[in-house]
Design a protein around this motif. Sequence first.
Motif, short mmCIF file in Angstrom:
data_model
loop_
_atom_site.label_atom_id
_atom_site.label_comp_id
_atom_site.label_asym_id
_atom_site.label_seq_id
_atom_site.Cartn_x
_atom_site.Cartn_y
_atom_site.Cartn_z
N LEU A 225 0.86 -1.18 0.00
CA LEU A 225 0.00 0.00 0.00
C LEU A 225 0.90 1.24 0.00
O LEU A 225 0.64 2.21 -0.68
CB LEU A 225 -0.92 0.02 1.22
N ARG A 229 4.00 -0.28 4.34
CA ARG A 229 2.70 -0.89 4.67
C ARG A 229 2.37 -1.96 3.62
O ARG A 229 2.37 -1.68 2.42
CB ARG A 229 1.58 0.16 4.67
N LEU A 231 -0.45 -5.08 2.63
CA LEU A 231 -1.77 -5.69 2.86
C LEU A 231 -1.69 -7.15 2.43
O LEU A 231 -1.19 -7.46 1.36
CB LEU A 231 -2.82 -4.96 2.03
N LEU A 245 -3.10 -5.90 7.78
CA LEU A 245 -2.21 -4.80 7.41
C LEU A 245 -0.95 -4.91 8.26
O LEU A 245 -1.04 -5.09 9.48
CB LEU A 245 -2.90 -3.45 7.67
N TYR A 271 -5.28 -2.08 -5.36
CA TYR A 271 -5.14 -0.85 -4.57
C TYR A 271 -4.98 0.34 -5.49
O TYR A 271 -4.20 0.31 -6.45
CB TYR A 271 -3.92 -0.95 -3.64
N LYS A 276 -6.65 5.86 -2.30
CA LYS A 276 -6.39 5.01 -1.11
C LYS A 276 -7.53 4.01 -0.89
O LYS A 276 -7.84 3.65 0.26
CB LYS A 276 -6.20 5.86 0.16
N ILE A 278 -9.01 0.22 -1.35
CA ILE A 278 -8.62 -1.19 -1.56
C ILE A 278 -9.86 -1.94 -2.06
O ILE A 278 -10.94 -1.82 -1.47
CB ILE A 278 -8.18 -1.84 -0.22
N TYR A 291 -12.70 -0.96 0.60
CA TYR A 291 -12.31 -0.39 1.89
C TYR A 291 -11.43 0.82 1.62
O TYR A 291 -10.79 0.92 0.58
CB TYR A 291 -11.48 -1.41 2.69
N GLU A 292 -11.38 1.70 2.62
CA GLU A 292 -10.48 2.86 2.50
C GLU A 292 -9.33 2.69 3.48
O GLU A 292 -9.53 2.32 4.64
CB GLU A 292 -11.25 4.15 2.80
N PHE A 293 -8.12 2.96 2.99
CA PHE A 293 -6.93 2.88 3.84
C PHE A 293 -6.57 4.29 4.33
O PHE A 293 -6.48 5.22 3.54
CB PHE A 293 -5.77 2.29 3.03
N TYR A 299 -7.31 1.84 10.48
CA TYR A 299 -6.51 1.88 9.24
C TYR A 299 -7.28 1.41 8.00
O TYR A 299 -7.16 2.00 6.93
CB TYR A 299 -5.21 1.06 9.36
N ILE A 300 -8.04 0.31 8.13
CA ILE A 300 -8.81 -0.18 6.98
C ILE A 300 -10.29 -0.04 7.32
O ILE A 300 -10.80 -0.69 8.25
CB ILE A 300 -8.46 -1.66 6.68
#
Length: 462
Positions: A225, A229, A231, A245, A271, A276, A278, A291-293, A299-300
């Motif tokens: 990511l 980071r 995933l 994560l 991604y 940002k 996922i 999902y948003e990082f 975080y997720i």
Amino acid sequence: MAFVRQSKFRHVFGQAMKNDQCYDDIRVSRVTWDSLFCAVNPTFVAVVVEASGGGAFLVLPLHKTGRIDASHPTVCGHKSPVLDIEWCPHNDHIIASGSDDCTVKVWEIPENGVQVPITEPLVSLDYHSKKVGIVAWHPTASNILLSAGCDNIIVIWNLEEGEPQITLDMHPDLIYNVSWNRNGSLICTACKDKNVRVIDPRKQKIIAEKEKAHEGSRPMRAIFLEDTRILTTGFDRMSERHVALWDTENMEEPMTLVELNVASGVLMPFYDYDSKVIFLCGKGDTTISYYEFTHEEPYIHFLSVFSSGSTQRGMGYMPKRGLNVNKCEIARFFKLQERKCEPIVMTVPRKSDLFQDDLYPDTAGPEPALEASEWFDGKNADPLLISLKSEFVPTKKSEFKMKKNILGKKVTRNTENSGDSSGKSDAKMEELLKEIKSLKDMVSNQEKRIRQLEEKLTDHTE
């Protein structure tokens, strides 16, 4: 009262294209291999298909939707099934394929698509002793291709030389996937031994490793990511699917772990660096979850799920520069079904007629930032960014003109003159648009000519 986290992507909605915008009657490959079987770019869609006596994939211009004739020519130079394909990020006409026949091949697709079967690759790369299940282009340097085979070896090829420049033999078992980071200085891998490794390929050194990232025995996936980071998607001992994560500077425990559901399909993560977001697509699922990082816990953050009635056998993911910015499209998937490829559009609902700067920050463009030799010599460079604003077409003022006409009925003086001036401005606008189009065509032709001359030059130098 429950707190609802604010996000501009909370209302992203997915929509499958109508039948006439799909690609029908495609015999999608039945090979039991956990790859995407589909690759797309702003010009073409490529799908791995069933082929008698060898391996083949179909390449179609994006606009060639509808029923695809069974006799449509394919790219068919492999002796055994094709397991993975990927378009070059720096040239929309170059695609790489890895096959059961232990070879990697790089192909050039003609301007108008495949008119006759293509059996001769630009280059055939032989090194692996077992089938090649992964191909991945370097994100920022030209002419660098990574391949990974069932011999548990990763090879990084310098296509200018046609030679394996780096070989990484540091996996004791089958490699499930390999992912480059944003600038191509590192790779991360998921392996059958349940370990996730972060590797500096030029130093040929593992710089971070997590044993048993997921306890389950089914395949995992790992993607970057950010530089620190990672995933991962995998399974626990009870076959429940998990997303985790990790911080590469301390991989003792995951930063967060999301428990999803019990299903057998491998979760393919995608991604988008710009938004940002996922996206998770499971093989055999009927859904795409997103999902948003962020940098705040947890975080997720779950956004939503797109569901459809049919299961997905593979998935293509369009680069950002191929999206329709006029419709606030933030992602487009190409979902493979049994005999069909169905585009799915992800859109942020907006009413404004203006270019949405917040949805479209400058994104990775098609120009490489480095030459192959520079990268092998140790240099790094972030992707060269482009603005998508040039793709935006402002709403035509026709509705406004109608309002003018309505007002015009009430005006008794100077109506002829005003009609005359609006007619002139329309003609002027049309003239400008024609001139812009002819200039664009001229630039496009010059670029083609430059490409042809460069190819001739390389032929002579060889």
